[in-house]
Design a protein around this motif. Structure first.
Motif, short mmCIF file in Angstrom:
data_model
loop_
_atom_site.label_atom_id
_atom_site.label_comp_id
_atom_site.label_asym_id
_atom_site.label_seq_id
_atom_site.Cartn_x
_atom_site.Cartn_y
_atom_site.Cartn_z
N PHE A 1 4.73 8.44 -0.55
CA PHE A 1 3.78 8.95 -1.53
C PHE A 1 3.17 7.75 -2.24
O PHE A 1 3.87 6.97 -2.87
CB PHE A 1 4.49 9.87 -2.52
N LYS A 2 1.85 7.58 -2.09
CA LYS A 2 1.15 6.42 -2.64
C LYS A 2 -0.25 6.81 -3.10
O LYS A 2 -0.73 7.90 -2.83
CB LYS A 2 1.03 5.30 -1.60
N GLN A 3 -0.91 5.85 -3.75
CA GLN A 3 -2.29 6.03 -4.21
C GLN A 3 -3.23 5.25 -3.31
O GLN A 3 -2.95 4.10 -2.95
CB GLN A 3 -2.43 5.56 -5.65
N VAL A 4 -4.36 5.87 -2.97
CA VAL A 4 -5.39 5.18 -2.18
C VAL A 4 -6.04 4.13 -3.07
O VAL A 4 -6.49 4.43 -4.17
CB VAL A 4 -6.46 6.17 -1.66
N CYS A 5 -6.07 2.87 -2.59
CA CYS A 5 -6.68 1.81 -3.40
C CYS A 5 -7.97 1.28 -2.80
O CYS A 5 -8.78 0.69 -3.50
CB CYS A 5 -5.69 0.68 -3.65
N GLU A 6 -8.18 1.50 -1.50
CA GLU A 6 -9.39 1.00 -0.85
C GLU A 6 -9.64 1.80 0.43
O GLU A 6 -8.70 2.14 1.15
CB GLU A 6 -9.22 -0.48 -0.50
N VAL A 7 -10.91 2.10 0.70
CA VAL A 7 -11.30 2.79 1.93
C VAL A 7 -12.29 1.91 2.67
O VAL A 7 -13.23 1.38 2.07
CB VAL A 7 -11.93 4.18 1.62
N THR A 8 -12.09 1.75 3.98
CA THR A 8 -12.99 0.93 4.79
C THR A 8 -14.18 1.77 5.26
O THR A 8 -14.17 2.99 5.15
CB THR A 8 -12.26 0.36 6.02
N GLU A 9 -15.19 1.12 5.81
CA GLU A 9 -16.36 1.83 6.32
C GLU A 9 -16.00 2.78 7.45
O GLU A 9 -16.62 3.82 7.62
CB GLU A 9 -17.42 0.84 6.80
N GLY B 1 -13.35 4.59 7.65
CA GLY B 1 -12.54 5.70 7.18
C GLY B 1 -11.06 5.40 7.05
O GLY B 1 -10.31 6.21 6.53
N SER B 2 -10.63 4.24 7.55
CA SER B 2 -9.24 3.83 7.34
C SER B 2 -9.08 3.46 5.86
O SER B 2 -10.07 3.29 5.15
CB SER B 2 -8.89 2.63 8.21
N PHE B 3 -7.85 3.31 5.41
CA PHE B 3 -7.65 3.07 3.98
C PHE B 3 -6.36 2.29 3.74
O PHE B 3 -5.50 2.17 4.60
CB PHE B 3 -7.63 4.40 3.21
N TYR B 4 -6.25 1.79 2.51
CA TYR B 4 -5.06 1.09 2.06
C TYR B 4 -4.42 1.90 0.94
O TYR B 4 -5.12 2.52 0.14
CB TYR B 4 -5.40 -0.31 1.55
N GLY C 1 7.71 -1.44 -5.82
CA GLY C 1 7.49 -0.62 -4.62
C GLY C 1 6.97 -1.44 -3.45
O GLY C 1 6.68 -2.63 -3.58
N VAL C 2 6.83 -0.79 -2.32
CA VAL C 2 6.30 -1.43 -1.11
C VAL C 2 4.85 -1.86 -1.38
O VAL C 2 4.06 -1.10 -1.93
CB VAL C 2 6.35 -0.45 0.09
N SER C 3 4.49 -3.07 -0.98
CA SER C 3 3.15 -3.60 -1.24
C SER C 3 2.14 -3.02 -0.24
O SER C 3 2.49 -2.58 0.85
CB SER C 3 3.14 -5.12 -1.13
N SER C 4 0.87 -3.07 -0.63
CA SER C 4 -0.22 -2.64 0.26
C SER C 4 -0.22 -3.44 1.54
O SER C 4 -0.49 -2.91 2.62
CB SER C 4 -1.57 -2.80 -0.44
N GLU C 5 0.11 -4.72 1.45
CA GLU C 5 0.16 -5.58 2.63
C GLU C 5 1.25 -5.13 3.59
O GLU C 5 1.07 -5.13 4.81
CB GLU C 5 0.38 -7.05 2.23
#
Length: 93
Positions: free
Chosen positions: A48-56, A58-61, A69-73
């Protein structure tokens, strides 16, 4: 369409805590920054996480709200087909 999910761990505290429950909307297609998702990560499992970035494309981070917590990287680039659901409601036990 709807699913209940129980949070395990404290990576999203203090806003969301271990043992809290979420009501998820499972017919979900697009992600937007700021949304909270349950995502089936290929190596970590359901997170369970928050969307921080969406690519052109449609993929996301995703990100944790807590620095412990676990890092975005470590999570890496996420794909829409692995979304379990988008949070509609958060409730406490």
């Amino acid at each position: 369409m709807l699913k209940i999910f129980k949070i395990t761990g404290n990576s999203m505290s203090p806003r969301f805590n271990d043992g809290d429950y979420l009501l998820l909307f499972t017919l979900y297609q697009k992600s937007r920054p700021g949304q909270f998702l349950v995502y089936d990560h290929p190596t970590i499992g359901p997170i369970f996480k928050q969307v921080c970035e969406v690519t052109e494309g449609g993929s996301f981070y995703l990100k944790s709200l807590n620095s412990a917590g676990v890092s975005s990287e470590d999570i890496g680039l996420c794909q829409t087909e692995n979304i379990i659901g988008r949070m509609l409601w958060h409730f406490y036990p």
